[in-house]
Design a protein around this motif. Structure first.
Motif, PDB file in Angstrom:
ATOM      1  N   PHE A   1      47.980  50.714  52.691  1.00 19.54           N
ATOM      2  CA  PHE A   1      46.554  50.881  52.427  1.00 19.54           C
ATOM      3  C   PHE A   1      46.207  51.644  51.149  1.00 19.54           C
ATOM      4  O   PHE A   1      45.031  51.808  50.848  1.00 19.54           O
ATOM      5  CB  PHE A   1      45.891  51.579  53.629  1.00 19.54           C
ATOM      6  CG  PHE A   1      46.015  50.803  54.907  1.00 19.54           C
ATOM      7  CD1 PHE A   1      45.375  49.582  55.050  1.00 19.54           C
ATOM      8  CD2 PHE A   1      46.779  51.284  55.959  1.00 19.54           C
ATOM      9  CE1 PHE A   1      45.484  48.858  56.227  1.00 19.54           C
ATOM     10  CE2 PHE A   1      46.898  50.566  57.132  1.00 19.54           C
ATOM     11  CZ  PHE A   1      46.256  49.348  57.280  1.00 19.54           C
TER      12      PHE A   1
ATOM     13  N   THR B   1      45.913  50.965  48.145  1.00 24.52           N
ATOM     14  CA  THR B   1      45.596  49.969  47.106  1.00 24.52           C
ATOM     15  C   THR B   1      46.848  49.322  46.538  1.00 24.52           C
ATOM     16  O   THR B   1      46.826  48.805  45.425  1.00 24.52           O
ATOM     17  CB  THR B   1      44.741  50.574  45.960  1.00 24.52           C
ATOM     18  OG1 THR B   1      45.517  51.509  45.202  1.00 24.52           O
ATOM     19  CG2 THR B   1      43.506  51.259  46.493  1.00 24.52           C
TER      20      THR B   1
ATOM     21  N   TYR C   1      37.514  48.215  50.924  1.00 24.51           N
ATOM     22  CA  TYR C   1      37.363  49.116  52.054  1.00 24.51           C
ATOM     23  C   TYR C   1      35.921  49.614  52.150  1.00 24.51           C
ATOM     24  O   TYR C   1      35.228  49.750  51.131  1.00 24.51           O
ATOM     25  CB  TYR C   1      38.291  50.325  51.914  1.00 24.51           C
ATOM     26  CG  TYR C   1      39.754  49.970  51.869  1.00 24.51           C
ATOM     27  CD1 TYR C   1      40.404  49.463  52.988  1.00 24.51           C
ATOM     28  CD2 TYR C   1      40.502  50.155  50.704  1.00 24.51           C
ATOM     29  CE1 TYR C   1      41.749  49.139  52.949  1.00 24.51           C
ATOM     30  CE2 TYR C   1      41.842  49.834  50.656  1.00 24.51           C
ATOM     31  CZ  TYR C   1      42.461  49.326  51.781  1.00 24.51           C
ATOM     32  OH  TYR C   1      43.784  49.003  51.734  1.00 24.51           O
TER      33      TYR C   1
ATOM     34  N   LEU D   1      36.282  54.781  54.339  1.00 22.89           N
ATOM     35  CA  LEU D   1      37.717  54.573  54.193  1.00 22.89           C
ATOM     36  C   LEU D   1      38.155  54.722  52.739  1.00 22.89           C
ATOM     37  O   LEU D   1      39.283  55.137  52.467  1.00 22.89           O
ATOM     38  CB  LEU D   1      38.107  53.196  54.726  1.00 22.89           C
ATOM     39  CG  LEU D   1      38.198  53.057  56.244  1.00 22.89           C
ATOM     40  CD1 LEU D   1      38.648  51.660  56.627  1.00 22.89           C
ATOM     41  CD2 LEU D   1      39.162  54.085  56.821  1.00 22.89           C
ATOM     42  N   GLN D   2      37.291  54.390  51.801  1.00 19.78           N
ATOM     43  CA  GLN D   2      37.624  54.590  50.391  1.00 19.78           C
ATOM     44  C   GLN D   2      37.909  56.069  50.116  1.00 19.78           C
ATOM     45  O   GLN D   2      38.854  56.403  49.390  1.00 19.78           O
ATOM     46  CB  GLN D   2      36.484  54.098  49.500  1.00 19.78           C
ATOM     47  CG  GLN D   2      36.349  52.596  49.440  1.00 19.78           C
ATOM     48  CD  GLN D   2      35.283  52.143  48.450  1.00 19.78           C
ATOM     49  OE1 GLN D   2      34.907  52.896  47.548  1.00 19.78           O
ATOM     50  NE2 GLN D   2      34.791  50.929  48.621  1.00 19.78           N
TER      51      GLN D   2
ATOM     52  N   VAL E   1      41.338  56.914  51.584  1.00 23.86           N
ATOM     53  CA  VAL E   1      42.416  56.358  50.757  1.00 23.86           C
ATOM     54  C   VAL E   1      42.617  57.182  49.494  1.00 23.86           C
ATOM     55  O   VAL E   1      43.748  57.438  49.074  1.00 23.86           O
ATOM     56  CB  VAL E   1      42.107  54.884  50.409  1.00 23.86           C
ATOM     57  CG1 VAL E   1      43.064  54.365  49.340  1.00 23.86           C
ATOM     58  CG2 VAL E   1      42.195  54.012  51.651  1.00 23.86           C
TER      59      VAL E   1
END
Length: 271
Positions: free
Chosen positions: A201, A203, A211, A215-216, A219
Protein backbone atom coordinates in the motif's frame (compact mmCIF):
# COMPACT_ATOMS: atom_id res chain seq x y z
CA UNK A 1 27.54 14.95 11.15
CA UNK A 2 28.45 18.00 13.24
CA UNK A 3 30.29 17.87 16.56
CA UNK A 4 27.06 18.79 18.31
CA UNK A 5 25.28 15.95 16.53
CA UNK A 6 27.98 13.47 17.52
CA UNK A 7 27.78 14.68 21.11
CA UNK A 8 24.03 14.21 21.14
CA UNK A 9 24.35 10.74 19.67
CA UNK A 10 26.97 9.82 22.27
CA UNK A 11 24.58 10.79 25.07
CA UNK A 12 22.02 8.36 23.67
CA UNK A 13 24.49 5.47 23.69
CA UNK A 14 25.65 3.41 26.67
CA UNK A 15 28.85 5.26 27.42
CA UNK A 16 31.45 2.62 28.34
CA UNK A 17 30.57 -0.29 26.05
CA UNK A 18 32.05 0.78 22.72
CA UNK A 19 35.48 -0.47 21.64
CA UNK A 20 35.44 1.14 18.21
CA UNK A 21 35.57 -2.18 16.34
CA UNK A 22 32.23 -2.81 14.58
CA UNK A 23 34.22 -3.66 11.46
CA UNK A 24 35.09 -7.01 13.03
CA UNK A 25 31.41 -7.95 12.90
CA UNK A 26 31.28 -6.98 9.22
CA UNK A 27 34.29 -9.16 8.47
CA UNK A 28 32.76 -12.13 10.29
CA UNK A 29 29.43 -11.75 8.49
CA UNK A 30 31.18 -11.59 5.11
CA UNK A 31 33.13 -14.79 5.84
CA UNK A 32 30.00 -16.65 7.00
CA UNK A 33 27.99 -15.48 3.98
CA UNK A 34 30.48 -17.05 1.58
CA UNK A 35 29.12 -20.47 2.56
CA UNK A 36 25.46 -19.47 2.47
CA UNK A 37 25.65 -17.28 -0.62
CA UNK A 38 22.59 -18.89 -2.24
CA UNK A 39 20.33 -17.88 0.66
CA UNK A 40 22.00 -14.46 0.67
CA UNK A 41 21.16 -13.66 -2.96
CA UNK A 42 17.78 -15.40 -3.19
CA UNK A 43 15.94 -12.35 -1.87
CA UNK A 44 17.07 -10.38 -4.92
CA UNK A 45 14.81 -12.34 -7.27
CA UNK A 46 11.44 -11.58 -5.65
CA UNK A 47 11.19 -7.94 -6.83
CA UNK A 48 12.46 -9.00 -10.26
CA UNK A 49 9.58 -11.46 -10.56
CA UNK A 50 7.14 -8.72 -9.53
CA UNK A 51 8.61 -6.39 -12.16
CA UNK A 52 8.31 -8.94 -14.94
CA UNK A 53 4.85 -10.19 -13.94
CA UNK A 54 3.24 -6.87 -13.13
CA UNK A 55 5.34 -4.32 -14.96
CA UNK A 56 5.56 -6.18 -18.23
CA UNK A 57 2.46 -8.41 -17.94
CA UNK A 58 -0.16 -6.33 -16.15
CA UNK A 59 1.42 -3.18 -17.53
CA UNK A 60 0.18 -4.02 -21.01
CA UNK A 61 -3.38 -3.75 -19.67
CA UNK A 62 -2.84 -0.70 -17.42
CA UNK A 63 -1.09 1.43 -20.01
CA UNK A 64 0.55 4.67 -18.85
CA UNK A 65 0.29 6.48 -15.53
CA UNK A 66 1.06 10.02 -14.46
CA UNK A 67 4.64 10.30 -13.21
CA UNK A 68 5.91 12.41 -10.29
CA UNK A 69 6.46 15.39 -12.58
CA UNK A 70 3.07 15.07 -14.29
CA UNK A 71 4.35 13.44 -17.48
CA UNK A 72 3.07 10.01 -18.55
CA UNK A 73 5.24 6.98 -17.77
CA UNK A 74 4.78 3.27 -18.33
CA UNK A 75 3.43 1.10 -15.54
CA UNK A 76 6.78 -0.72 -15.37
CA UNK A 77 8.58 2.59 -14.86
CA UNK A 78 6.05 3.50 -12.17
CA UNK A 79 6.38 0.34 -10.05
CA UNK A 80 10.12 -0.28 -10.53
CA UNK A 81 11.22 2.47 -8.06
CA UNK A 82 8.82 1.05 -5.47
CA UNK A 83 10.27 -2.42 -5.94
CA UNK A 84 13.75 -0.91 -5.64
CA UNK A 85 12.82 0.63 -2.29
CA UNK A 86 11.29 -2.68 -1.20
CA UNK A 87 14.52 -4.50 -2.14
CA UNK A 88 16.55 -2.26 0.17
CA UNK A 89 13.96 -2.66 2.93
CA UNK A 90 13.64 -6.45 2.65
CA UNK A 91 17.37 -7.13 2.63
CA UNK A 92 17.95 -4.94 5.67
CA UNK A 93 14.95 -6.16 7.66
CA UNK A 94 15.59 -9.86 7.07
CA UNK A 95 19.17 -9.66 8.27
CA UNK A 96 18.50 -7.38 11.24
CA UNK A 97 15.56 -9.44 12.55
CA UNK A 98 15.65 -13.20 11.92
CA UNK A 99 19.44 -13.53 11.79
CA UNK A 100 20.04 -11.27 14.78
CA UNK A 101 17.38 -13.04 16.85
CA UNK A 102 18.95 -16.45 16.21
CA UNK A 103 22.41 -15.18 17.18
CA UNK A 104 21.05 -13.47 20.28
CA UNK A 105 18.66 -16.09 21.68
CA UNK A 106 19.89 -19.44 20.39
CA UNK A 107 23.49 -19.35 19.16
CA UNK A 108 24.46 -17.06 22.07
CA UNK A 109 27.02 -15.59 19.71
CA UNK A 110 26.96 -12.13 21.25
CA UNK A 111 27.69 -13.51 24.72
CA UNK A 112 30.86 -15.05 23.30
CA UNK A 113 31.77 -11.81 21.56
CA UNK A 114 31.65 -9.91 24.84
CA UNK A 115 34.55 -12.07 26.05
CA UNK A 116 36.63 -10.29 23.38
CA UNK A 117 37.47 -6.57 23.15
CA UNK A 118 33.97 -5.79 21.84
CA UNK A 119 31.03 -4.08 23.49
CA UNK A 120 27.27 -4.04 22.86
CA UNK A 121 27.55 -0.88 20.78
CA UNK A 122 30.12 -2.56 18.51
CA UNK A 123 27.73 -5.49 18.08
CA UNK A 124 24.78 -3.22 17.30
CA UNK A 125 26.68 -1.11 14.77
CA UNK A 126 28.33 -4.15 13.18
CA UNK A 127 25.07 -6.05 12.68
CA UNK A 128 23.23 -2.96 11.46
CA UNK A 129 26.12 -2.28 9.08
CA UNK A 130 25.92 -5.78 7.63
CA UNK A 131 22.14 -5.53 7.19
CA UNK A 132 22.74 -2.20 5.43
CA UNK A 133 25.21 -3.89 3.07
CA UNK A 134 22.75 -6.68 2.31
CA UNK A 135 19.97 -4.22 1.54
CA UNK A 136 22.39 -2.18 -0.58
CA UNK A 137 23.44 -5.24 -2.60
CA UNK A 138 19.80 -6.12 -3.27
CA UNK A 139 19.20 -2.55 -4.41
CA UNK A 140 22.30 -2.58 -6.63
CA UNK A 141 21.19 -5.81 -8.28
CA UNK A 142 17.71 -4.47 -8.92
CA UNK A 143 19.10 -1.21 -10.29
CA UNK A 144 21.03 -3.28 -12.81
CA UNK A 145 17.80 -5.00 -13.83
CA UNK A 146 16.08 -1.61 -14.18
CA UNK A 147 18.93 -0.42 -16.39
CA UNK A 148 18.57 -3.55 -18.52
CA UNK A 149 14.84 -2.83 -19.00
CA UNK A 150 15.59 0.80 -19.89
CA UNK A 151 13.81 2.15 -16.81
CA UNK A 152 16.56 4.54 -15.69
CA UNK A 153 15.87 7.63 -17.78
CA UNK A 154 17.53 10.36 -15.74
CA UNK A 155 21.09 11.15 -14.62
CA UNK A 156 19.63 11.58 -11.12
CA UNK A 157 19.33 7.79 -11.05
CA UNK A 158 23.02 7.72 -10.11
CA UNK A 159 21.91 8.85 -6.63
CA UNK A 160 19.39 6.01 -6.29
CA UNK A 161 21.99 3.65 -4.83
CA UNK A 162 23.16 6.09 -2.09
CA UNK A 163 19.50 6.76 -1.32
CA UNK A 164 18.86 3.00 -1.11
CA UNK A 165 21.73 2.70 1.39
CA UNK A 166 20.10 5.36 3.58
CA UNK A 167 16.80 3.45 3.38
CA UNK A 168 18.52 0.15 4.22
CA UNK A 169 20.36 1.78 7.14
CA UNK A 170 17.10 3.10 8.59
CA UNK A 171 15.23 -0.20 8.29
CA UNK A 172 18.22 -2.16 9.62
CA UNK A 173 18.49 0.07 12.69
CA UNK A 174 14.77 -0.08 13.48
CA UNK A 175 14.66 -3.81 12.69
CA UNK A 176 17.45 -4.60 15.14
CA UNK A 177 15.90 -2.38 17.80
CA UNK A 178 12.58 -4.21 17.39
CA UNK A 179 14.29 -7.62 17.50
CA UNK A 180 15.78 -6.84 20.88
CA UNK A 181 12.23 -6.83 22.33
CA UNK A 182 11.14 -10.13 20.77
CA UNK A 183 10.69 -13.16 23.02
CA UNK A 184 10.07 -16.01 20.56
CA UNK A 185 9.78 -16.82 16.86
CA UNK A 186 6.03 -16.22 17.06
CA UNK A 187 6.74 -12.53 17.59
CA UNK A 188 8.03 -12.38 14.02
CA UNK A 189 4.43 -12.53 12.84
CA UNK A 190 4.42 -8.86 13.83
CA UNK A 191 7.28 -8.22 11.40
CA UNK A 192 5.28 -9.74 8.55
CA UNK A 193 2.22 -7.80 9.72
CA UNK A 194 4.20 -4.56 9.36
CA UNK A 195 6.19 -5.31 6.19
CA UNK A 196 3.53 -6.83 3.94
CA UNK A 197 0.93 -4.02 4.17
CA UNK A 198 3.70 -1.45 3.67
CA UNK A 199 4.86 -3.27 0.55
CA UNK A 200 1.35 -3.44 -0.90
CA UNK A 201 0.00 0.00 0.00
CA UNK A 202 2.96 2.44 0.11
CA UNK A 203 2.27 3.55 -3.51
CA UNK A 204 4.43 0.68 -4.74
CA UNK A 205 1.78 -0.45 -7.22
CA UNK A 206 -0.80 2.35 -7.16
CA UNK A 207 -0.58 6.15 -7.04
CA UNK A 208 -1.52 7.86 -3.79
CA UNK A 209 -4.56 9.47 -5.42
CA UNK A 210 -6.46 6.16 -5.56
CA UNK A 211 -6.86 6.13 -1.77
CA UNK A 212 -9.48 8.08 0.22
CA UNK A 213 -8.10 11.20 1.96
CA UNK A 214 -7.91 9.53 5.38
CA UNK A 215 -5.96 6.57 4.02
CA UNK A 216 -3.68 8.93 2.09
CA UNK A 217 -2.62 10.45 5.41
CA UNK A 218 -1.96 7.00 6.87
CA UNK A 219 0.09 5.94 3.83
CA UNK A 220 2.18 9.11 3.99
CA UNK A 221 3.21 8.19 7.54
CA UNK A 222 4.68 4.83 6.45
CA UNK A 223 8.47 4.65 6.06
CA UNK A 224 8.33 2.71 2.79
CA UNK A 225 6.21 5.48 1.27
CA UNK A 226 9.07 7.92 1.83
CA UNK A 227 11.52 5.41 0.33
CA UNK A 228 9.33 5.00 -2.76
CA UNK A 229 9.04 8.77 -3.14
CA UNK A 230 12.82 9.09 -3.05
CA UNK A 231 13.42 6.33 -5.58
CA UNK A 232 10.64 7.39 -7.93
CA UNK A 233 11.86 10.98 -7.97
CA UNK A 234 15.48 10.01 -8.62
CA UNK A 235 14.87 7.37 -11.28
CA UNK A 236 12.42 9.54 -13.25
CA UNK A 237 14.28 12.82 -12.79
CA UNK A 238 11.43 14.47 -10.84
CA UNK A 239 13.72 15.82 -8.12
CA UNK A 240 12.26 18.42 -5.75
CA UNK A 241 13.05 19.99 -2.40
CA UNK A 242 10.41 17.92 -0.64
CA UNK A 243 12.71 14.92 -0.97
CA UNK A 244 14.83 16.43 1.80
CA UNK A 245 11.89 15.75 4.10
CA UNK A 246 11.98 12.08 3.04
CA UNK A 247 15.67 11.94 3.93
CA UNK A 248 15.02 13.62 7.28
CA UNK A 249 12.43 10.93 8.04
CA UNK A 250 15.09 8.25 7.60
CA UNK A 251 17.66 10.23 9.58
CA UNK A 252 15.30 10.13 12.57
CA UNK A 253 14.77 6.39 12.08
CA UNK A 254 18.53 5.80 12.01
CA UNK A 255 19.28 7.79 15.17
CA UNK A 256 16.44 6.27 17.18
CA UNK A 257 17.03 2.75 15.87
CA UNK A 258 20.77 2.70 16.61
CA UNK A 259 20.29 4.27 20.04
CA UNK A 260 17.54 1.83 21.09
CA UNK A 261 19.38 -1.21 19.69
CA UNK A 262 22.61 -0.30 21.49
CA UNK A 263 20.88 0.33 24.81
CA UNK A 264 18.79 -2.85 24.56
CA UNK A 265 21.85 -5.00 23.82
CA UNK A 266 23.60 -3.36 26.75
CA UNK A 267 20.67 -4.32 28.99
CA UNK A 268 20.27 -7.85 27.60
CA UNK A 269 23.93 -8.87 27.52
CA UNK A 270 25.55 -7.09 30.46
CA UNK A 271 22.86 -6.80 33.13
Amino acid sequence: MTAAGLGGMARLMPGTNYAGRPGVLLERSAIVSRRGWLAFVSGFFEPVFYLVAMGQGLGSLVGTLTGPDGSPISYAAFIAPGLLAASAMNGAVFDSTYNVFFKLKYAKLYDAMLATPLGPVDIALGEIGWALIRGGLYALGFLSVMAGFGLLVSPWALLALPAALVVAFAFAAVGMAATSFMRSWQDFDLVTLAILPMFLFSTTFYPLSVYPPVLQTVVQCLPLYHAVELMRGLTTGAVHVGMLGNLAYFAVMIVLGVAVAARRLDALLLR
